[in-house]
Design an enzyme around this catalytic site. Structure first.
Site, PDB file in Angstrom:
ATOM      1  N   LYS A 125       0.633  -1.096  -0.102  1.00 41.26           N
ATOM      2  CA  LYS A 125      -0.052  -0.004  -0.056  1.00 41.26           C
ATOM      3  C   LYS A 125       0.833   1.240  -0.046  1.00 41.26           C
ATOM      4  O   LYS A 125       1.962   1.014   0.386  1.00 41.26           O
ATOM      5  CB  LYS A 125      -1.029   0.043   1.226  1.00 41.26           C
ATOM      6  CG  LYS A 125      -2.054   0.847   1.173  1.00 41.26           C
ATOM      7  CD  LYS A 125      -3.168   0.392   0.411  1.00 41.26           C
ATOM      8  CE  LYS A 125      -4.229   1.378  -0.120  1.00 41.26           C
ATOM      9  NZ  LYS A 125      -5.565   0.772  -0.673  1.00 41.26           N
ATOM     10  N   ASP A 165      -6.766   4.582  -4.962  1.00 42.85           N
ATOM     11  CA  ASP A 165      -7.674   4.300  -3.657  1.00 42.85           C
ATOM     12  C   ASP A 165      -8.226   5.589  -3.332  1.00 42.85           C
ATOM     13  O   ASP A 165      -8.294   6.487  -4.419  1.00 42.85           O
ATOM     14  CB  ASP A 165      -6.571   3.925  -2.554  1.00 42.85           C
ATOM     15  CG  ASP A 165      -7.430   3.321  -1.370  1.00 42.85           C
ATOM     16  OD1 ASP A 165      -8.234   2.374  -1.186  1.00 42.85           O
ATOM     17  OD2 ASP A 165      -7.342   4.127  -0.300  1.00 42.85           O
TER      18      ASP A 165
HETATM   19  P1  NDP Z   1     -13.112   7.808  -2.850  1.00 44.03           P
HETATM   20  O1  NDP Z   1     -11.980   8.775  -2.641  1.00 44.03           O
HETATM   21  O2  NDP Z   1     -13.670   7.649  -4.328  1.00 44.03           O
HETATM   22  O3  NDP Z   1     -14.395   7.944  -1.991  1.00 44.03           O
HETATM   23  C1  NDP Z   1     -14.236   8.037  -0.408  1.00 44.03           C
HETATM   24  C2  NDP Z   1     -15.612   8.547  -0.008  1.00 44.03           C
HETATM   25  O4  NDP Z   1     -15.589   8.265   1.271  1.00 44.03           O
HETATM   26  C3  NDP Z   1     -16.094   9.659  -0.353  1.00 44.03           C
HETATM   27  O5  NDP Z   1     -17.593  10.066  -0.343  1.00 44.03           O
HETATM   28  C4  NDP Z   1     -15.445  10.611   1.076  1.00 44.03           C
HETATM   29  O6  NDP Z   1     -16.161  11.837   1.319  1.00 44.03           O
HETATM   30  C5  NDP Z   1     -15.790   9.538   1.877  1.00 44.03           C
HETATM   31  N1  NDP Z   1     -14.672   9.587   3.034  1.00 44.03           N
HETATM   32  C6  NDP Z   1     -13.406   9.533   2.745  1.00 44.03           C
HETATM   33  N2  NDP Z   1     -12.638   9.915   4.162  1.00 44.03           N
HETATM   34  C7  NDP Z   1     -13.750  10.174   4.988  1.00 44.03           C
HETATM   35  C8  NDP Z   1     -13.939  10.244   6.196  1.00 44.03           C
HETATM   36  N3  NDP Z   1     -12.539  10.252   7.235  1.00 44.03           N
HETATM   37  N4  NDP Z   1     -15.139  10.166   6.913  1.00 44.03           N
HETATM   38  C9  NDP Z   1     -16.379  10.164   6.054  1.00 44.03           C
HETATM   39  N5  NDP Z   1     -16.338  10.092   4.924  1.00 44.03           N
HETATM   40  C10 NDP Z   1     -15.070   9.911   4.392  1.00 44.03           C
HETATM   41  O7  NDP Z   1     -12.572   6.423  -2.321  1.00 44.03           O
HETATM   42  P2  NDP Z   1     -12.902   5.133  -2.925  1.00 44.03           P
HETATM   43  O8  NDP Z   1     -14.306   5.133  -3.084  1.00 44.03           O
HETATM   44  O9  NDP Z   1     -12.011   4.453  -4.096  1.00 44.03           O
HETATM   45  O10 NDP Z   1     -12.610   4.003  -1.303  1.00 44.03           O
HETATM   46  C11 NDP Z   1     -13.458   4.024  -0.321  1.00 44.03           C
HETATM   47  C12 NDP Z   1     -12.987   3.300   0.274  1.00 44.03           C
HETATM   48  O11 NDP Z   1     -12.990   1.833  -0.288  1.00 44.03           O
HETATM   49  C13 NDP Z   1     -11.560   3.073   1.044  1.00 44.03           C
HETATM   50  O12 NDP Z   1     -11.834   2.451   2.171  1.00 44.03           O
HETATM   51  C14 NDP Z   1     -10.667   2.395  -0.094  1.00 44.03           C
HETATM   52  O13 NDP Z   1      -9.621   1.911   0.838  1.00 44.03           O
HETATM   53  C15 NDP Z   1     -11.598   1.355  -0.346  1.00 44.03           C
HETATM   54  N6  NDP Z   1     -11.401   0.262  -1.442  1.00 44.03           N
HETATM   55  C16 NDP Z   1     -11.252   1.191  -2.604  1.00 44.03           C
HETATM   56  C17 NDP Z   1     -11.018   0.302  -3.766  1.00 44.03           C
HETATM   57  C18 NDP Z   1     -11.298   0.961  -5.154  1.00 44.03           C
HETATM   58  O14 NDP Z   1     -11.406   0.266  -6.016  1.00 44.03           O
HETATM   59  N7  NDP Z   1     -11.321   2.224  -5.247  1.00 44.03           N
HETATM   60  C19 NDP Z   1     -10.737  -1.309  -3.757  1.00 44.03           C
HETATM   61  C20 NDP Z   1     -10.953  -1.701  -2.473  1.00 44.03           C
HETATM   62  C21 NDP Z   1     -11.213  -0.829  -1.224  1.00 44.03           C
HETATM   63  P3  NDP Z   1     -15.387  13.074   0.812  1.00 44.03           P
HETATM   64  O15 NDP Z   1     -15.775  13.384  -0.871  1.00 44.03           O
HETATM   65  O16 NDP Z   1     -15.981  14.294   1.467  1.00 44.03           O
HETATM   66  O17 NDP Z   1     -14.004  13.139   0.758  1.00 44.03           O
END
Ligand code: NDP
Length: 443
Positions: A125, A165
């Site tokens: 990571k 991510d």
């Molecule tokens: P994005 O950056 O596209 O979206 C993240 C979302 O979560 C946004 O809506 C963001 O809100 C919200 N968010 C982030 N941090 C916080 C926080 N501290 N409190 C509340 N809301 C929060 O990320 P992904 O969708 O790609 O990833 C989401 C999760 O899935 C992560 O845990 C990631 O590690 C996991 N994941 C992702 C993969 C992928 O293919 N993308 C694969 C496997 C796991 P805001 O817009 O306000 O920041």
């Protein structure tokens, strides 16, 4: 078990101030005691000692110049955790909360998740405490170029293949890839999540969210049920959440909540995903704008997406976002299944409550493995210099998610914990990695 206790104590002692990493290790090690008891080779060959220690960790300075010509400095990370079954593979997170603890927890989790996909990928990571929010395209490009200027020496298609991510999407991967190519002169497939015109894979964008719902749907089918008519609560409105909602809606689910880091929407009639896509993907705006599109929906600042009664909950935002109190509210409200789209979004207290109340719980290392699985398929297509079409990749993704279900349910069954998908996922992935480590000797 004494072996597990000794390793956990060692992890706590050697990694002070790293609660997320400890939490992730504790979760895995607590599940695999029955496996360790059956076979003394794991202890004899120091498998746990080696598994909890990253093979390599890099921390580096990332200097860049902002639009006002001021020098900015961020901290970059790459943790190469374990390459027993393949090159290190795992995303790059760009978020102010990034630190070594978060990187190690995510890298550790990634090893087990990647093992479940059945593809030859080890775990790693990376990331930075850089906050892409509010930055111009040029600032993001300069940051990504600086990040790769240091990292390029330590990655490669047979060595370590980073991906997206939180905060790292196709745009950022494009800037990183372009810069890697420029400074090495090689069109190496060193990153996944690339654009379709230069080696990306169909379905990669949708894969994590789609895979999550494919797995849940498969579990429901094995229990003679389906998603049709189910009320679903979702957190997040990023890559994972949006495509989880899309697939859940296609399968007949009614999604009533989504969130971002400032608040959540509650739409009793079912979330209008086109509106969310326009707000988040096109306009890069806040979810609070949703009520302009759907005046009858509610927007609330703060948390609360999981206080809304539902049949199924899909936490898809970030780690430790779903607390024990919210887990209780979910169980009280009739929720029957919770599957983690994000990495470790449910606190240990929440998971314990789901187990105690008979709520089916699917951990992220199984439920969100569709993303990295499709990254693995991107690597395969790059290696044979060919692109499969959307349907072919989607079918492979569905097969992989089905195989993950088969592995985790049969491991849980074999060790006398039917329907305990957390234990099943930890055991099945541990067996795979540890067999490879045993075969390769002490290294
Ligand atoms: P994005 O950056 O596209 O979206 C993240 C979302 O979560 C946004 O809506 C963001 O809100 C919200 N968010 C982030 N941090 C916080 C926080 N501290 N409190 C509340 N809301 C929060 O990320 P992904 O969708 O790609 O990833 C989401 C999760 O899935 C992560 O845990 C990631 O590690 C996991 N994941 C992702 C993969 C992928 O293919 N993308 C694969 C496997 C796991 P805001 O817009 O306000 O920041």
């Amino acid at each position: 078990m004494e072996y597990v206790t000794r390793i956990l104590n060692g992890v706590a002692e050697k990694n002070p101030g790293e609660p997320a990493f400890y939490q992730a290790v504790h979760e895995v090690l607590s599940s695999i005691a029955p496996v360790l008891e059956r076979d003394s080779r794991y202890e004899k060959w120091g498998i746990l000692e080696r598994m909890v220690e990253p093979e390599r960790q890099f921390i580096f300075r990332v200097p860049w110049v902002d639009d006002q010509n001021r020098v900015q400095v961020n901290r970059g990370f790459r943790v190469q955790f374990n390459n027993a079954i393949g090159p290190y593979k795992g995303g790059v997170r760009l978020h102010p909360s990034v630190n070594l603890d978060i990187m190690k927890f995510l890298g550790f989790e990634q090893c087990f998740k990647n093992a479940l996909t059945g593809l030859p990928m080890g775990g790693g990571k990376g990331g930075s405490d850089f906050d892409p929010k509010g930055k111009s395209d040029m600032e993001i490009m300069r940051f990504c170029q600086s990040f790769i200027t240091t990292l390029y020496k330590y990655i490669g298609p047979h060595h370590d293949v980073p991906a997206g991510d939180i905060g790292t999407g196709e745009r950022e991967i494009g800037y990183m890839f372009g810069h890697f190519k420029r400074i090495t002169s090689h069109f190496d497939n060193v990153l996944t999540g690339k654009g379709l015109t230069y080696g990306g894979s169909y379905v990669r964008t949708e894969a994590t969210g789609y895979g999550l719902v494919y797995l849940v749907d498969h579990i429901l089918q094995t229990k003679g049920r389906s998603m049709e008519g189910m009320t679903v609560t979702v957190s997040g409105s990023g890559n994972v959440a949006i495509f989880a909602v899309e697939k859940a809606q296609q399968l007949g689910g009614k999604v009533v909540t989504m969130s971002d880091s400032t608040g959540f929407i509650h739409d009793r009639e079912g979330v209008d995903l086109d509106a969310v896509k326009e707000i988040k993907l096109k306009n890069h705006a806040r979810l609070s704008e949703y009520t302009k599109y759907r005046p009858r929906a509610e927007y609330h600042t703060g948390r609360g997406a999981f206080l809304v009664p539902c049949d199924m909950a899909l936490p898809c935002a970030t780690q430790n976002e779903l607390t024990e109190a919210e887990a209780k509210a979910l169980a009280d409200g009739g929720c029957r299944i919770v599957a983690e789209g994000a990495n470790m979004p449910c606190t240990p207290g929440a998971v314990a409550l789901f187990n105690a109340r008979g709520v089916l719980f699917v951990p992220g290392k199984a439920a969100n493995a569709g993303g990295v699985a499709t990254s693995g398929l991107e690597m395969s297509q790059n290696a044979i210099r060919y692109n499969w079409d959307f349907e072919k990749v989607d079918q492979r993704l569905q097969r992989i998610m089905q195989s993950i279900y088969d592995q985790i349910s049969s491991a849980a069954e074999e060790y006398g914990m039917p329907d305990n998908y957390m234990a099943g996922a930890n055991i099945a992935s541990f067996l795979k990695i540890s067999e490879a480590m045993l075969a390769q000797g002490v290294c």
